[in-house]
Design a protein around this motif. Structure first.
Motif, PDB file in Angstrom:
ATOM      1  N   GLU A   1      67.935  18.504  39.981  1.00 59.78           N
ATOM      2  CA  GLU A   1      67.714  19.044  38.829  1.00 59.78           C
ATOM      3  C   GLU A   1      68.342  20.666  38.650  1.00 59.78           C
ATOM      4  OE1 GLU A   1      63.548  19.530  38.658  1.00 59.78           O
ATOM      5  OE2 GLU A   1      63.171  17.667  39.318  1.00 59.78           O
ATOM      6  N   ASN A   2      68.659  20.890  37.721  1.00 58.41           N
ATOM      7  CA  ASN A   2      69.091  22.459  37.496  1.00 58.41           C
ATOM      8  C   ASN A   2      68.057  22.994  36.600  1.00 58.41           C
ATOM      9  OD1 ASN A   2      71.945  22.717  38.637  1.00 58.41           O
ATOM     10  ND2 ASN A   2      72.483  21.086  37.124  1.00 58.41           N
ATOM     11  N   GLN A   3      67.867  24.290  36.625  1.00 58.01           N
ATOM     12  CA  GLN A   3      66.958  25.004  35.580  1.00 58.01           C
ATOM     13  C   GLN A   3      67.712  26.349  35.536  1.00 58.01           C
ATOM     14  OE1 GLN A   3      62.812  25.645  35.987  1.00 58.01           O
ATOM     15  NE2 GLN A   3      62.304  23.397  35.920  1.00 58.01           N
ATOM     16  N   VAL A   4      67.599  27.017  34.395  1.00 55.89           N
ATOM     17  CA  VAL A   4      67.952  28.135  34.080  1.00 55.89           C
ATOM     18  C   VAL A   4      66.695  29.068  34.053  1.00 55.89           C
ATOM     19  CG1 VAL A   4      68.820  29.852  32.409  1.00 55.89           C
ATOM     20  CG2 VAL A   4      69.878  27.667  32.521  1.00 55.89           C
ATOM     21  N   THR A   5      66.726  29.810  35.210  1.00 57.75           N
ATOM     22  CA  THR A   5      65.157  30.409  35.356  1.00 57.75           C
ATOM     23  C   THR A   5      65.096  32.166  35.073  1.00 57.75           C
ATOM     24  OG1 THR A   5      66.384  31.096  37.493  1.00 57.75           O
ATOM     25  CG2 THR A   5      65.101  28.923  37.650  1.00 57.75           C
ATOM     26  N   GLU A   6      66.444  32.655  34.585  1.00 57.69           N
ATOM     27  CA  GLU A   6      65.942  34.132  34.133  1.00 57.69           C
ATOM     28  C   GLU A   6      67.092  34.629  33.297  1.00 57.69           C
ATOM     29  OE1 GLU A   6      66.014  36.542  37.908  1.00 57.69           O
ATOM     30  OE2 GLU A   6      64.969  34.871  39.073  1.00 57.69           O
ATOM     31  N   LEU A   7      67.146  33.720  32.145  1.00 52.51           N
ATOM     32  CA  LEU A   7      68.311  34.082  31.054  1.00 52.51           C
ATOM     33  C   LEU A   7      68.143  35.391  30.480  1.00 52.51           C
ATOM     34  CD1 LEU A   7      70.688  33.300  29.623  1.00 52.51           C
ATOM     35  CD2 LEU A   7      69.231  31.920  28.053  1.00 52.51           C
ATOM     36  N   ASP A   8      69.125  36.267  30.530  1.00 53.23           N
ATOM     37  CA  ASP A   8      69.291  37.342  29.576  1.00 53.23           C
ATOM     38  C   ASP A   8      70.745  37.753  29.421  1.00 53.23           C
ATOM     39  OD1 ASP A   8      69.621  38.835  31.823  1.00 53.23           O
ATOM     40  OD2 ASP A   8      67.818  39.834  31.841  1.00 53.23           O
ATOM     41  N   VAL A   9      71.137  38.281  28.284  1.00 51.93           N
ATOM     42  CA  VAL A   9      72.657  38.529  27.667  1.00 51.93           C
ATOM     43  C   VAL A   9      72.638  39.942  27.592  1.00 51.93           C
ATOM     44  CG1 VAL A   9      74.428  38.016  26.384  1.00 51.93           C
ATOM     45  CG2 VAL A   9      72.886  36.207  27.070  1.00 51.93           C
ATOM     46  N   SER A  10      73.243  40.743  28.685  1.00 52.93           N
ATOM     47  CA  SER A  10      73.384  42.107  28.456  1.00 52.93           C
ATOM     48  C   SER A  10      74.498  42.299  27.339  1.00 52.93           C
ATOM     49  CB  SER A  10      74.006  42.576  29.937  1.00 52.93           C
ATOM     50  OG  SER A  10      74.204  43.986  29.720  1.00 52.93           O
TER      51      SER A  10
ATOM     52  N   GLU B   1      70.116  16.875  33.322  1.00 54.41           N
ATOM     53  CA  GLU B   1      69.410  16.961  34.446  1.00 54.41           C
ATOM     54  C   GLU B   1      68.606  18.519  34.541  1.00 54.41           C
ATOM     55  OE1 GLU B   1      72.445  17.515  34.444  1.00 54.41           O
ATOM     56  OE2 GLU B   1      72.693  19.314  35.193  1.00 54.41           O
ATOM     57  N   LEU B   2      69.161  19.010  33.123  1.00 53.46           N
ATOM     58  CA  LEU B   2      68.348  20.517  32.846  1.00 53.46           C
ATOM     59  C   LEU B   2      67.328  20.124  31.936  1.00 53.46           C
ATOM     60  CD1 LEU B   2      70.938  23.752  32.521  1.00 53.46           C
ATOM     61  CD2 LEU B   2      68.490  23.511  31.536  1.00 53.46           C
ATOM     62  N   ARG B   3      66.062  20.778  32.186  1.00 57.74           N
ATOM     63  CA  ARG B   3      65.006  20.540  31.176  1.00 57.74           C
ATOM     64  C   ARG B   3      64.199  21.701  31.187  1.00 57.74           C
ATOM     65  NH1 ARG B   3      63.653  15.226  30.230  1.00 57.74           N
ATOM     66  NH2 ARG B   3      62.565  16.070  28.382  1.00 57.74           N
ATOM     67  N   ALA B   4      64.628  23.068  31.518  1.00 61.99           N
ATOM     68  CA  ALA B   4      63.883  24.050  31.159  1.00 61.99           C
ATOM     69  C   ALA B   4      64.692  25.168  31.369  1.00 61.99           C
ATOM     70  CB  ALA B   4      62.711  24.271  32.209  1.00 61.99           C
ATOM     71  N   VAL B   5      64.721  26.339  30.411  1.00 57.30           N
ATOM     72  CA  VAL B   5      65.555  27.570  30.282  1.00 57.30           C
ATOM     73  C   VAL B   5      64.328  28.677  30.070  1.00 57.30           C
ATOM     74  CG1 VAL B   5      66.937  28.970  28.783  1.00 57.30           C
ATOM     75  CG2 VAL B   5      67.289  26.415  29.149  1.00 57.30           C
ATOM     76  N   THR B   6      64.262  29.623  31.039  1.00 55.23           N
ATOM     77  CA  THR B   6      63.453  30.588  31.068  1.00 55.23           C
ATOM     78  C   THR B   6      64.068  31.690  30.949  1.00 55.23           C
ATOM     79  OG1 THR B   6      61.834  29.493  32.552  1.00 55.23           O
ATOM     80  CG2 THR B   6      61.805  31.974  32.381  1.00 55.23           C
ATOM     81  N   LEU B   7      63.669  32.401  29.628  1.00 52.28           N
ATOM     82  CA  LEU B   7      64.142  34.017  29.589  1.00 52.28           C
ATOM     83  C   LEU B   7      63.428  35.134  30.467  1.00 52.28           C
ATOM     84  CD1 LEU B   7      64.524  32.501  26.259  1.00 52.28           C
ATOM     85  CD2 LEU B   7      66.144  34.509  26.563  1.00 52.28           C
ATOM     86  N   TRP B   8      64.275  36.095  30.675  1.00 55.55           N
ATOM     87  CA  TRP B   8      63.672  37.091  31.623  1.00 55.55           C
ATOM     88  C   TRP B   8      63.002  38.160  30.769  1.00 55.55           C
ATOM     89  CZ3 TRP B   8      62.091  35.678  35.946  1.00 55.55           C
ATOM     90  CH2 TRP B   8      61.619  36.699  37.041  1.00 55.55           C
ATOM     91  N   GLY B   9      62.053  37.671  29.647  1.00 51.70           N
ATOM     92  CA  GLY B   9      61.580  38.562  28.829  1.00 51.70           C
ATOM     93  C   GLY B   9      61.246  38.002  27.749  1.00 51.70           C
ATOM     94  N   ILE B  10      60.618  38.778  26.870  1.00 49.74           N
ATOM     95  CA  ILE B  10      60.310  38.162  25.357  1.00 49.74           C
ATOM     96  C   ILE B  10      61.344  39.100  24.308  1.00 49.74           C
ATOM     97  CG2 ILE B  10      58.613  37.973  23.611  1.00 49.74           C
ATOM     98  CD1 ILE B  10      56.356  37.888  26.020  1.00 49.74           C
ATOM     99  N   SER B  11      60.987  40.347  24.292  1.00 54.03           N
ATOM    100  CA  SER B  11      61.738  41.216  23.413  1.00 54.03           C
ATOM    101  C   SER B  11      62.347  42.355  24.130  1.00 54.03           C
ATOM    102  CB  SER B  11      60.714  41.734  22.169  1.00 54.03           C
ATOM    103  OG  SER B  11      60.037  42.604  22.825  1.00 54.03           O
TER     104      SER B  11
END
Ligand code: XIL
Length: 349
Positions: A255-264, A300-310
């Motif tokens: 499986e793959n997951q994106v675990t700490e997404l943020d875009v500087s 195979e990627l079923r979850a994307v988590t952002l490293w924060g809300i706002s």
């Protein structure tokens, strides 16, 4: 007077509803395809960000409170209360909960490395302590945490053996990785177990990660997926290299997951912005959309988590990034949706 109050209330409700309609739920938009997660501190459950969390996300992870230094600051003296709050919130609101993390060189408590006589802890003692930590933490949240980042940032592509030269390696050789997964699996056989790292798209790093993961699989170690932190910028890396990396691990049956997404908004290691903020926020929106399209194309990627809300709470303005005014998330400092939000929403259509 009464009529005016009633009118104001009506108007208020109207404005609120209009705002909600303009910002449809991201979690709903991606339902059945991707879980949309956020990393949070317990204080954010009651902060100005709480309504956004409830509306747009259906998964959470502890930004800090489940890390070993936080949850077992002294040997045997666990601090469960902050993590318990997050777990209770997830359960009460029907959200999924990820666990982050059981082992990280930057958040290993110092007591791990010394024995009762004050001498350097032996291999056996360190592995016994690791076992006890994992049994206790994973055991406590068994059935409540569906996926764990078992080890975090263990890869160093500059080392011939691909492993970070830290105290874990110095004390146990490469045993700590395999054992961490085995202990976690024994404590909760249903939990999905991840190896989590950053810059997983860089060829040398990716090759190293692949080599380590293949070794684990060959030895029958229960590793189920690769967590890609995905702390990226508006400018790099390319979506093609991210896509390639996801494909590499999907081909291994993981499986793959994106675990700490943020875009500087900042270029790599830059101290100031390279364009107007307005322009960069626009590009950021396009970037979120492009990234989400790649993620959606990976079954195979079923979850994307952002490293924060706002942008009112992001690690990218602190520590090594102190002095920057970064705005890497989907909502701004007043909790208003940004082009990033729109980009993410539109990518789901
Ligand atoms: C960060 C937190 O966001 C900060 O609050 C803390 O001071 C340091 O750790 N990679 C990870 C996360 O795996 O655990 C880190 O979180 C960000 C980088």
């Amino acid at each position: 007077m009464i009529r005016r109050a009633a009118l104001t209330m009506l108007l208020g409700t109207f404005v609120l509803n209009a705002a909600a309609q303009e910002t449809p739920s991201l979690a709903k938009a991606y339902e059945g395809r991707l879980k949309i997660g956020a990393a949070i501190e317990p204080s954010q459950l009651t902060s100005a960000e709480a309504p956004l969390l409830a509306t747009h996300f259906n998964s959470i992870v502890a930004e800090n409170v489940m890390k070993p230094t936080d949850i077992q600051p002294k040997e045997g003296a666990y601090n469960f209360a902050p993590a318990d709050k997050l777990v209770a919130y997830a359960q009460g609101s029907g959200m999924a909960m990820r666990g982050h993390t059981l082992l990280w060189h930057l958040r290993t408590p110092e007591w791990m490395w010394t024995d009762k006589e004050g001498k350097p802890a032996s291999r056996d003692l360190v592995l016994a302590r690791l076992k006890s930590h994992i049994e206790t933490v994973v055991g406590r949240y068994k059935g409540a945490v569906y996926a764990w980042d078992v080890v975090n940032e263990v890869i160093d592509e500059k080392q011939p053996n691909c492993l970070r030269k830290d105290k874990w390696f110095a004390t146990t050789g490469d045993a700590y990785i395999e054992q961490a997964f085995r202990y976690a699996h024994a404590a909760d056989p249903k939990a999905r177990l991840y190896i989590n790292d950053y810059s997983t798209d860089e060829p040398a790093k990716r090759q190293c990660l692949e080599r380590i993961v293949k070794g684990l699989i060959a030895r029958g170690v229960p590793v189920h997926g690769v967590g890609h932190q995905m702390h990226v910028s508006v400018f790099s890396p390319s979506v093609e290299s991210i896509d390639e990396s996801l494909t590499t691990f999907a081909r291994l049956g993981l499986e793959n997951q994106v675990t700490e997404l943020d875009v500087s908004l900042y270029r790599y290691q830059a101290k100031s912005l390279s364009d107007t903020e307005a322009k960069l926020l626009q590009l950021q929106g396009e970037r979120y959309a492009a990234l989400m399209k790649v993620f959606l194309a990976h079954p195979e990627l079923r979850a994307v988590t952002l490293w924060g809300i706002s942008d009112s709470h992001t690690w990218l303005n602190h520590g090594e990034y102190e002095g920057r005014h970064d705005s890497p998330l989907l909502f701004d400092r007043q909790q208003k949706p940004k082009p990033a939000y729109t980009g993410m929403l539109n990518a789901a259509k």
